[in-house]
Design an enzyme around this catalytic site. Structure first.
Site, PDB file in Angstrom:
ATOM      1  N   GLU A  94       0.535  -1.237   0.029  1.00  0.00           N
ATOM      2  CA  GLU A  94       0.009   0.030  -0.008  1.00  0.00           C
ATOM      3  C   GLU A  94       0.841   1.340   0.143  1.00  0.00           C
ATOM      4  OE1 GLU A  94      -2.826  -0.458   3.216  1.00  0.00           O
ATOM      5  OE2 GLU A  94      -3.339  -2.381   2.432  1.00  0.00           O
ATOM      6  N   GLU A 138      -5.747 -10.459  -1.984  1.00  0.00           N
ATOM      7  CA  GLU A 138      -6.664 -10.203  -0.793  1.00  0.00           C
ATOM      8  C   GLU A 138      -8.009 -10.023  -1.140  1.00  0.00           C
ATOM      9  OE1 GLU A 138      -5.041  -7.186   1.939  1.00  0.00           O
ATOM     10  OE2 GLU A 138      -2.875  -7.855   1.414  1.00  0.00           O
TER      11      GLU A 138
END
Ligand code: G3I
Length: 401
Positions: free
Chosen positions: A207, A315
């Site tokens: 991220e 994910e």
């Protein structure tokens, strides 16, 4: 999120100010207008929130025909096809369940390999006990292990696990950049050396972008002290320790067609142009507010595979509520999962889908039900570990191939 909290704060202040102005100020018409306007916004906001939180319950038709997991032999089929389907265990015991014995052939430890789980920040000592138990058990069972994640700013900034700002505050300001650089190098070195030959692929940086907006780099703790070079430093360090590793840059997208997705692509291009050793891109794939279509997903995957990179969905999950308009939301969710998997696996260089939950009994989404009201039920197995339609559809698709 911070932006929304700030906006809500400003809004409330304005509302209070206009109420006070109604009583004490001479410019009553303006205050009156403001009061009506802000109250209208408040009412709309409340209705919107109530709408998105409205109770929902769907019939589980699949229960009548659910096949026992052990009859599916899905992991064998995946192995034959050279495909990966993964889920994130929270401990080693979970690997003894039907889910891992008969379905998944890949894992990403949900939390065990994160900084705060391995390192005592005060003593700078590592404890690999829990993570080792999981990794060893997975290897014993011939299950692929993805390493997640070496460098993740939010883990400190949001989850305080550990709070690196607090740790840095113990040192004089002038020393902080050097301290954090040392920590970054130490962590990558210690973890990669420990798992050398055991974990062959890692989310090196997780991220890097701000969660919302146009795709600016997040000004996380690493960025604040090391600048944007922290990303390339992490990759170069990892490569130097083990050139055989597959190194991933992992990011979450709410859709694959906006400016933020484009900015991420440009970031990857600029890192590659600098010679940064990125082998793969992880698209997290948390579908929490909006569903990216299978076609949009595949188109974005192809942008990276055509650069010679591997891509994984790392994910994956789509909240059941996002299918509430369908006649049978469980079936629609399953078809979505099968379609994403099918279309992505048509692409050369696509290397696996990992769901961010094993079954519907445990989910980080339910831990945050104030933001993600139930039912989330985002996984391939239900809370009783029964096969949901997505699993059956994936199995049928593999069988037909
Ligand atoms: O284990 C403790 C438990 O003993 C305690 O009672 C409970 C109280 O809140 O906390 C439990 O630990 C929590 C842990 O999840 C297990 O539930 C931590 O506080 C919590 O911070 C931790 O959250 C994890 C989060 O990352 C931060 O590491 C989530 O499980 C995990 O699903 C989430 O995963 C991230 C990915 O790594 C990156 N992408 C986004 C994704 C979702 O946020």
């Amino acid at each position: 999120m911070t932006l929304y909290i700030n906006l809500a704060g400003i809004f409330m202040l304005a509302l209070v100010a206009s109420i006070l102005a109604m009583f004490f100020n001479k410019s009553r018409p303006v205050a009156k207008f403001l009061l009506v306007f802000l109250t209208a916004i408040l009412v709309v906001a409340v209705i919107t929130v109530l709408y998105f939180r409205r109770p929902m319950e769907f019939e589980k038709h699949y229960v009548n025909t659910a096949l026992p997991l052990e009859t599916l032999l899905l992991n064998k089929r995946l192995q034959q096809a050279g495909m990966y389907l993964g889920a994130p265990p929270r401990n080693a015991n979970q690997l003894d369940s039907h889910a891992y014995r008969h379905v998944f052939n890949s894992i990403t430890p949900e939390n065990d390999l994160k900084l705060g789980h391995l390192l005592d920040i005060e003593t700078l000592e590592y404890d690999f006990t829990q993570a080792d138990a999981l990794v060893t058990e997975a290897i014993k069972r011939n299950i692929r292990v993805r390493g997640h994640a070496l460098v993740w700013g939010k883990l400190s900034d949001i989850f305080n696990a550990p709070d690196l700002d607090l740790w840095l505050s113990h040192f004089p300001e002038l020393e902080r950049t050097a301290k954090l650089t040392h920590l970054l190098d130490l962590h990558i070195t210690s973890v990669l050396n420990h798992y050398q030959g055991k974990i062959l692929e890692w989310d090196v940086v997780n991220e890097p972008l701000e969660m919302f907006g146009r795709g600016q780099l997040e000004k996380n703790v690493f960025y604040r002290h090391l600048g944007e070079e922290y990303i390339e430093r992490a990759f170069f360090k990892a490569k130097a320790i083990d050139p055989e590793l597959q190194l991933y840059l992992n990011e979450q997208f709410f859709n694959y067609t906006d400016q933020r997705a484009e900015a991420f692509y440009q970031l990857v291009m600029s890192l590659l142009n600098k010679g940064v050793p990125i082998d793969g891109i992880g698209l997290q794939g948390h579908m929490v507010f909006h569903l990216a279509t299978p076609e949009e997903t595949a188109a974005y995957v192809k942008r990276f595979t055509s650069l010679g990179l591997k891509v994984q969905i790392t994910e994956f999950e789509a909240r059941l509520r996002l299918f509430s308009d369908a006649q049978d939301p469980y079936q629609a969710q399953g078809e979505y999962y099968r379609d994403v998997m099918r279309i992505c696996y048509e692409i050369d260089g696509f290397d696996g889908i990992t769901f961010w939950g094993v079954d519907d009994s445990i989910s980080w989404l339910d831990d945050m039900s104030w933001l993600f009201p139930k039912p989330n039920e985002a996984y391939l197995l239900d809370a009783q570990q029964r096969a949901k339609p997505g699993l059956i559809l994936i199995d049928q698709w593999l069988k037909a191939n």
